[in-house]
Design an enzyme around this catalytic site. Structure first.
Site, PDB file in Angstrom:
ATOM      1  CB  SER A 163      -0.887  -0.011   1.252  1.00  0.00           C
ATOM      2  OG  SER A 163      -1.434   1.258   1.503  1.00  0.00           O
TER       3      SER A 163
ATOM      4  CE1 TYR B 245      -2.788   0.011   5.324  1.00  0.00           C
ATOM      5  CE2 TYR B 245      -3.167  -2.292   5.865  1.00  0.00           C
ATOM      6  CZ  TYR B 245      -3.018  -1.294   4.930  1.00  0.00           C
ATOM      7  OH  TYR B 245      -3.106  -1.601   3.591  1.00  0.00           O
TER       8      TYR B 245
ATOM      9  CE  LYS C 166      -0.937  -4.366   3.718  1.00  0.00           C
ATOM     10  NZ  LYS C 166      -1.149  -5.702   3.114  1.00  0.00           N
TER      11      LYS C 166
HETATM   12  C1  WQD Z   1      -9.186   9.766   0.907  1.00  0.00           C
HETATM   13  C2  WQD Z   1      -9.402  11.255   1.101  1.00  0.00           C
HETATM   14  C3  WQD Z   1      -9.635  11.890   3.396  1.00  0.00           C
HETATM   15  C4  WQD Z   1     -13.459   9.792   4.006  1.00  0.00           C
HETATM   16  C5  WQD Z   1      -6.617   4.816   3.039  1.00  0.00           C
HETATM   17  C6  WQD Z   1      -5.574   4.029   3.749  1.00  0.00           C
HETATM   18  C7  WQD Z   1      -4.646   3.395   2.757  1.00  0.00           C
HETATM   19  C8  WQD Z   1      -5.421   2.610   1.727  1.00  0.00           C
HETATM   20  C9  WQD Z   1      -6.496   3.471   1.091  1.00  0.00           C
HETATM   21  C10 WQD Z   1      -5.269   0.310   2.398  1.00  0.00           C
HETATM   22  C11 WQD Z   1      -8.623  11.808   2.276  1.00  0.00           C
HETATM   23  C12 WQD Z   1     -10.934  12.158   2.629  1.00  0.00           C
HETATM   24  C13 WQD Z   1     -12.303  10.294   3.441  1.00  0.00           C
HETATM   25  C14 WQD Z   1     -14.483  10.698   4.415  1.00  0.00           C
HETATM   26  C15 WQD Z   1     -13.137  12.531   3.662  1.00  0.00           C
HETATM   27  N1  WQD Z   1      -5.971   1.451   2.318  1.00  0.00           N
HETATM   28  N2  WQD Z   1     -12.150  11.637   3.282  1.00  0.00           N
HETATM   29  N3  WQD Z   1     -14.274  12.036   4.226  1.00  0.00           N
HETATM   30  O1  WQD Z   1      -6.781   7.807   3.728  1.00  0.00           O
HETATM   31  O2  WQD Z   1      -5.953   8.140   1.353  1.00  0.00           O
HETATM   32  O3  WQD Z   1      -5.996   5.852   2.328  1.00  0.00           O
HETATM   33  O4  WQD Z   1      -7.304   3.984   2.140  1.00  0.00           O
HETATM   34  O5  WQD Z   1      -4.204   0.081   1.935  1.00  0.00           O
HETATM   35  O6  WQD Z   1      -3.790   2.557   3.465  1.00  0.00           O
HETATM   36  O7  WQD Z   1      -4.811   4.930   4.529  1.00  0.00           O
HETATM   37  O8  WQD Z   1      -8.126   6.972   1.744  1.00  0.00           O
HETATM   38  O9  WQD Z   1     -10.495   7.063   1.184  1.00  0.00           O
HETATM   39  O10 WQD Z   1      -9.817   7.129   3.644  1.00  0.00           O
HETATM   40  O11 WQD Z   1      -9.414   9.120   2.169  1.00  0.00           O
HETATM   41  O12 WQD Z   1     -12.964  13.749   3.505  1.00  0.00           O
HETATM   42  O13 WQD Z   1     -15.550  10.298   4.947  1.00  0.00           O
HETATM   43  O14 WQD Z   1     -10.783  11.485   1.406  1.00  0.00           O
HETATM   44  O15 WQD Z   1      -9.358  12.961   4.311  1.00  0.00           O
HETATM   45  O16 WQD Z   1      -8.205  13.134   1.923  1.00  0.00           O
HETATM   46  P1  WQD Z   1      -6.676   7.304   2.344  1.00  0.00           P
HETATM   47  P2  WQD Z   1      -9.537   7.507   2.223  1.00  0.00           P
END
Ligand code: WQD
Length: 358
Positions: free
Chosen positions: A149, A173, A177
């Site tokens: 990841s 997490y 990884k």
């Molecule tokens: C994306 C953007 C949030 C939800 C995570 C894990 C990573 C991988 C992918 C496993 C960010 C914003 C999100 C919400 C929001 N998983 N957001 N409101 O954090 O980039 O990555 O998932 O491998 O390891 O860390 O993805 O989709 O959670 O967030 O504003 O309800 O959307 O702040 O900018 P992220 P995400």
């Protein structure tokens, strides 16, 4: 020979196909009933592989197996229910099937949950990998594709992020990884193994059939499935975690990659290992970042109406921008994404509408 009936022709086709399959290599997908695993299952079958799934259904639904059979037109999807921690079950699978290689998806992957339950993450993600290692060593398997990841980059010093960027972790997490990648590196130095380490950026979207997609059990942590639930009416609005970042519109920017592109990346990685025995570590992203507000607007385009959101406080641990340098995946695997943001939103909404109770 007289004109064959459709049935005979069909039977003939199947028998040729099954003859090909007898020569097809059989791949074990741990976590193969999950979001990325199930899409990779389809891509592998379409590439001519045979596939065996191992899944404990802790974050997936057994009904996906029926739908995988529909998509791939197979009468039977081979799946063993259980954990990668179950060495006896792993040994049984390798005894009952001539496995050529493994794609290892089975892991816990929620950042927030890992902070609350670190030991569960160390057990499943690290001990689980070691249990799998012991089995594949005994079975003489030399090739494994590992689901990593972009989390291993932590807060990147520069974007786009290349594979040479320093690895760091900001949560348990991410630690599992980084540690797993280190284990793979050390193991490959000691034994004739070749590993494909694939660092996913942000998977999104669903299979065009609408039969498989992201199906989180509870309130989603990730952005697109959360927006999808707002669009379906299951949640009232999106909470935008901060709009004061140093980005185009102040909201977080991420490199979203269509899950079907991601699945194809796994096929290319596996084929590279099987044909060259050359290990590799590559980013799987698009090289294009979109903000939270851009994603919400794009999803609204797919649904045909604006989707409600409110600005909320920043989420601890979030970085402003996460964007892949995609040159190495292209050079090493010939990987190029085929789908864009509109495809991700449309396919996700199609999946939601297909699953909606009629
Ligand atoms: C994306 C953007 C949030 C939800 C995570 C894990 C990573 C991988 C992918 C496993 C960010 C914003 C999100 C919400 C929001 N998983 N957001 N409101 O954090 O980039 O990555 O998932 O491998 O390891 O860390 O993805 O989709 O959670 O967030 O504003 O309800 O959307 O702040 O900018 P992220 P995400």
């Amino acid at each position: 020979m007289g004109q064959r009936s459709d049935r005979q022709l069909d039977h003939c086709t199947r028998s040729i196909a099954s003859a090909d399959n007898q020569m097809a290599q059989k791949i074990l997908l741990t976590g193969g009933a999950g979001y990325i695993g199930s899409h990779t299952y389809v891509a592998l079958i379409e590439a001519g592989f045979e596939v065996v799934i191992l899944d404990n259904f802790s974050n997936s639904n057994p009904s996906v197996l029926i739908r995988l059979g529909q998509i791939t037109r197979q009468n039977q999807v081979i799946c063993y229910e259980g954990s990668v921690l179950d060495k006896a079950l792993l040994a049984q699978i390798f005894t009952e099937h001539d496995i050529s290689a493994v794609i290892h998806f089975a892991a816990l992957k929620a950042v927030g949950e890992s902070v609350e339950q670190p030991l569960a993450y160390f057990s499943t993600n690290i001990t689980g990998l070691l249990c799998l290692f012991e089995t594949i060593k005994t079975a003489g398997i030399k090739h494994l594709v590992f689901s990593s990841s972009a989390t291993v980059y932590g807060e990147p010093e520069e974007v786009p992020i290349s594979e040479t960027a320093p690895l760091q972790f900001t949560n348990p997490y991410g630690f599992t990884k980084v540690a797993s990648e280190q284990i793979l590196t050390q193991a490959a130095a000691a034994d004739p193994w070749a590993f494909g380490v694939l660092r996913y950026f942000n998977p999104a979207g669903a299979h065009p059939s609408g039969l498989i997609g992201e199906d989180p059990f509870d309130i989603p942590n990730n952005l697109m499935p959360y927006i999808a639930k707002v669009a379906s009416g299951a949640l009232p609005h999106l909470n935008v975690f901060g709009n004061d970042y140093d980005t185009r519109d102040g909201t977080g920017e991420r490199d979203y990659i269509h899950v079907c592109d991601l699945a194809q990346g796994h096929v290319l990685s596996l084929q590279k290992l099987l044909s060259t025995h050359e290990g590799h570590v590559v980013n799987l992203g698009t090289g294009q970042a979109y903000s939270v507000l851009e994603m919400n607007a794009a999803y609204g385009e797919a649904v045909g109406r604006d989707l409600p959101y409110v600005i909320a406080p920043r989420r601890p641990g979030d970085v402003p921008t996460c964007l892949a340098d995609v040159r190495k995946a292209k050079k090493v695997l010939g990987f190029e994404t085929q789908f864009g943001l509109a495809d991700m939103c449309q396919s996700s909404w199609n999946w939601i509408e297909t699953q909606a109770p009629s």
